[in-house]
Write an enzyme that holds these catalytic residues in place. Sequence first.
Site, PDB file in Angstrom:
ATOM      1  CG  ASN A   1      -4.840   3.701   8.776  1.00 64.34           C
ATOM      2  OD1 ASN A   1      -4.990   2.676   8.101  1.00 64.34           O
ATOM      3  ND2 ASN A   1      -4.385   4.822   8.268  1.00 64.34           N
TER       4      ASN A   1
ATOM      5  CG  HIS B   1      -0.700   9.100   3.600  1.00 60.80           C
ATOM      6  ND1 HIS B   1      -0.843   7.754   3.887  1.00 60.80           N
ATOM      7  CD2 HIS B   1      -0.304   9.680   4.765  1.00 60.80           C
ATOM      8  CE1 HIS B   1      -0.525   7.528   5.162  1.00 60.80           C
ATOM      9  NE2 HIS B   1      -0.195   8.683   5.717  1.00 60.80           N
TER      10      HIS B   1
ATOM     11  CD  GLU C   1      -1.296   4.189   8.056  1.00 60.07           C
ATOM     12  OE1 GLU C   1      -1.012   4.648   9.195  1.00 60.07           O
ATOM     13  OE2 GLU C   1      -1.429   4.906   7.063  1.00 60.07           O
TER      14      GLU C   1
ATOM     15  NE  ARG D   1      -3.371   2.309   2.948  1.00 59.17           N
ATOM     16  CZ  ARG D   1      -3.089   3.267   3.838  1.00 59.17           C
ATOM     17  NH1 ARG D   1      -2.025   3.185   4.621  1.00 59.17           N
ATOM     18  NH2 ARG D   1      -3.881   4.319   3.965  1.00 59.17           N
TER      19      ARG D   1
ATOM     20  CE1 TYR E   1       0.409   3.209  13.640  1.00 60.80           C
ATOM     21  CE2 TYR E   1      -1.610   4.239  12.843  1.00 60.80           C
ATOM     22  CZ  TYR E   1      -0.353   3.708  12.598  1.00 60.80           C
ATOM     23  OH  TYR E   1       0.120   3.653  11.320  1.00 60.80           O
TER      24      TYR E   1
ATOM     25  CD  GLU F   1      -4.478   7.946   9.792  1.00 58.02           C
ATOM     26  OE1 GLU F   1      -3.880   9.003  10.103  1.00 58.02           O
ATOM     27  OE2 GLU F   1      -4.198   6.853  10.287  1.00 58.02           O
TER      28      GLU F   1
HETATM   29  C1  GBH Z   1      -0.896   7.351  10.833  1.00 56.93           C
HETATM   30  O1  GBH Z   1      -1.590   8.327  11.512  1.00 56.93           O
HETATM   31  C2  GBH Z   1      -0.478   7.897   9.513  1.00 56.93           C
HETATM   32  O2  GBH Z   1      -1.364   7.497   8.482  1.00 56.93           O
HETATM   33  C3  GBH Z   1       0.948   7.585   9.138  1.00 56.93           C
HETATM   34  O3  GBH Z   1       1.336   8.387   8.071  1.00 56.93           O
HETATM   35  C4  GBH Z   1       1.829   7.788  10.346  1.00 56.93           C
HETATM   36  O4  GBH Z   1       3.191   7.670  10.050  1.00 56.93           O
HETATM   37  C5  GBH Z   1       1.433   6.759  11.375  1.00 56.93           C
HETATM   38  O5  GBH Z   1       0.082   6.858  11.679  1.00 56.93           O
HETATM   39  C6  GBH Z   1       2.199   6.872  12.687  1.00 56.93           C
HETATM   40  O6  GBH Z   1       1.954   8.068  13.322  1.00 56.93           O
HETATM   41  O7  GBH Z   1      -4.121  10.630  21.663  1.00 56.93           O
HETATM   42  O8  GBH Z   1      -2.296   9.305  22.413  1.00 56.93           O
HETATM   43  O9  GBH Z   1      -4.416   8.328  21.912  1.00 56.93           O
HETATM   44  C7  GBH Z   1      -1.825   8.068  12.856  1.00 56.93           C
HETATM   45  C8  GBH Z   1      -2.905   8.936  13.440  1.00 56.93           C
HETATM   46  C9  GBH Z   1      -3.661  10.211  15.236  1.00 56.93           C
HETATM   47  C10 GBH Z   1      -2.870   8.000  15.662  1.00 56.93           C
HETATM   48  C11 GBH Z   1      -3.414  10.594  16.654  1.00 56.93           C
HETATM   49  C12 GBH Z   1      -2.688   8.340  17.123  1.00 56.93           C
HETATM   50  C13 GBH Z   1      -3.311   9.992  18.857  1.00 56.93           C
HETATM   51  C14 GBH Z   1      -2.888   9.046  19.921  1.00 56.93           C
HETATM   52  N1  GBH Z   1      -2.745   9.175  14.838  1.00 56.93           N
HETATM   53  N2  GBH Z   1      -3.549   9.442  17.531  1.00 56.93           N
HETATM   54  S1  GBH Z   1      -3.465   9.375  21.567  1.00 56.93           S
END
Ligand code: GBH
Length: 471
Positions: free
Chosen positions: A301, A127, A377, A83, A303, A172
Site C-alpha cells: 500500500n 483490516h 492500495e 479487494r 500513499y 498494514e
Molecule cells: C491505509 O492506511 C488504510 O489501509 C486504509 O484503510 C485507509 O483508509 C487508507 O490508507 C487512507 O488513509 O507521515 O504524512 O508521510 C494508510 C496508512 C499511514 C499512510 C500513515 C500515510 C502517514 C503519512 N498511512 N502514513 S506522512
Amino acid sequence: TSLSPVAPDLEFPSDFLWGTATASYQIEGAAREGGRTPSIWDTFSHTPGKVQAGDTGDVACDHYHRWAEDLDLVKELGIGAYRFSTSWSRVQPTGRGPALQSGLDFYRRLTDGLLERGITPVVTLYHWDLPQELEDAGGWPERETAERFAEYATIMAEALGDRVSMWTTLNEPWCSSFLGYGSGVHAPGRTEPLAVLRAAHHLNLAHGLGTQALRAALPAGAKVSITLNPAAVRPLTGSPEDADAARRIDALQNRIFTGPLLHGGYPEDLKADTAEITDWSFVLPGDEEIINQPLDSLGINYYNPAIVSHAPAGGSAKDDGHGDSAHSPWVGSGHVAFHQATEERTEMNWSIDPTGLTELLLRFHREAPGLPLYVTENGAAFADTVDEDGQVRDPRRVSYLHGHLGAVRDAIGQGAPVRGYFVWSLLDNFEWAYGYSKRFGVVHVDFETLRRTPKSSALWYADLIRRNRPM
Ligand code: GBH
C-alpha cells in the site's frame, strides 16, 4: 507478457489485475446486525474525542445492505478484481469459538455476487477490526490473539475456499501496532512502547500461523499473501545523522515486518535501537520460522514517501503526519522528524510523489527476487465538486492516479513483477480517525441519502482499464 498497443504512457501487461479495494469497518455499517459484536473500532469510535466529529462506522456506506448495488458499480466500471476485508466479529463475535452462520452467509453472498459478475474476489482477513473481547484479554500484545487469528483463518478458508483463491492475512500490521498501541490515534488507542513491539511480533506470528491454517484448509493453487505499508524512506540531507534517522525508520516501519517475513528474523539494529524497551524475549524459539513461510505474493500500500531527519528526542511526536498525538509511534526512536517531500499535498496533507512507489516496487524486486507484487492500495483524499448536471468531478484524483499508475508502469519497465493494482477506494467511507471528513472514493457517497455517484476518476479508471484490455 505482451503489452496492449494503446495508451502509450500507461500500457500494462495484458494479464494485469485491475482492482479496487475497501475494508469492512469502513463501509459495511450494520454494526449490530446478525449477531455482530463490537470490534475495537466500534469501541474507539464511540469513545468521545477519538474520531473527528464523533463519527462512527455504525452505518458507514451501509454496504452490508447495499452490496449488490456496489458490485454492480464495480462491474459497470469494468474493474476486474475487488479487494475487501472480512469483519472478524461478524463471523466470530467473541473472537473465539464457533462461527456465526449469518456472518458466513454475508461473505458467501458477497463472493457469489462477485463471481456472478465476473469479478475476482481478493479477501483480507484482518483490516484493523479486532473483536473487542480479544482486546479485553490483552489484544495484539498477547500471543493468544495470534492463535485465535489462525482459528478464524481456518473458519474463513472452510467457508469461502471453494470460491476465493486470493487470500491476504493482514492489512498494514504497522498501523495496527504502531498507531493502535503507540501513538494511540487508532483503536484501541493505547500508548505503550512495549505493547507496540509485542503487537508487531504477534501480528507477524498471526500472519505465520494464519498462513499455515489457510494452506491446510484451502484447495491446492490458492494464493496467500500479506499487505504491508512500507515506508519509502529518504533522509532529508546527506548527513550521517539523517542517514541514521532513515535507517531507524526503515527498521521500525519496514524491516520489523520484512525481516521475519522475507529473511527469517528480526534485524539486529532494530533490537539494539529498542533495547531499553525490551530484550525481545517474547519472540519464542521457532516463531521466526513460522513467520518466514513462502508467500505467493506481497501486497504494497502506498500513499506518499517519508522524508526523515535527525531531531532532538521527543521533538517529532506532534504533526509528523501520523495523526495528532502527544505520543510518538516511533518507539525507541523519538529523535526523528518528518518532512513533506513536495508542495503539492492531498487533503490528508500527504505529499504527492509517485517516485516513492517506483522506489518501493524496485526495492522488493531486489529484496525478494521473483516474488509477485501487487499494489493493494493507492489513492488520495480530495474534495470534489458536484456540477449542475450532477457529475462529480475530481480532477486532482485523476492526476494523482495517472501519476501513480505511471510509477507502477516504470517499475514494471525496470523488471519489477507487479501483477496488479487496486485503487483505494471504491467508495467514500469511514476514514478512521478522520471519520467522514476525508473522501478517498472514486465513487461519491452522499452520507445523508447514501446515494452513490461515480466521480470522473471512476470513469477515467474505467477507460484506462478498457484501453488496456487485450484485443
Ligand atoms: C491505509 O492506511 C488504510 O489501509 C486504509 O484503510 C485507509 O483508509 C487508507 O490508507 C487512507 O488513509 O507521515 O504524512 O508521510 C494508510 C496508512 C499511514 C499512510 C500513515 C500515510 C502517514 C503519512 N498511512 N502514513 S506522512
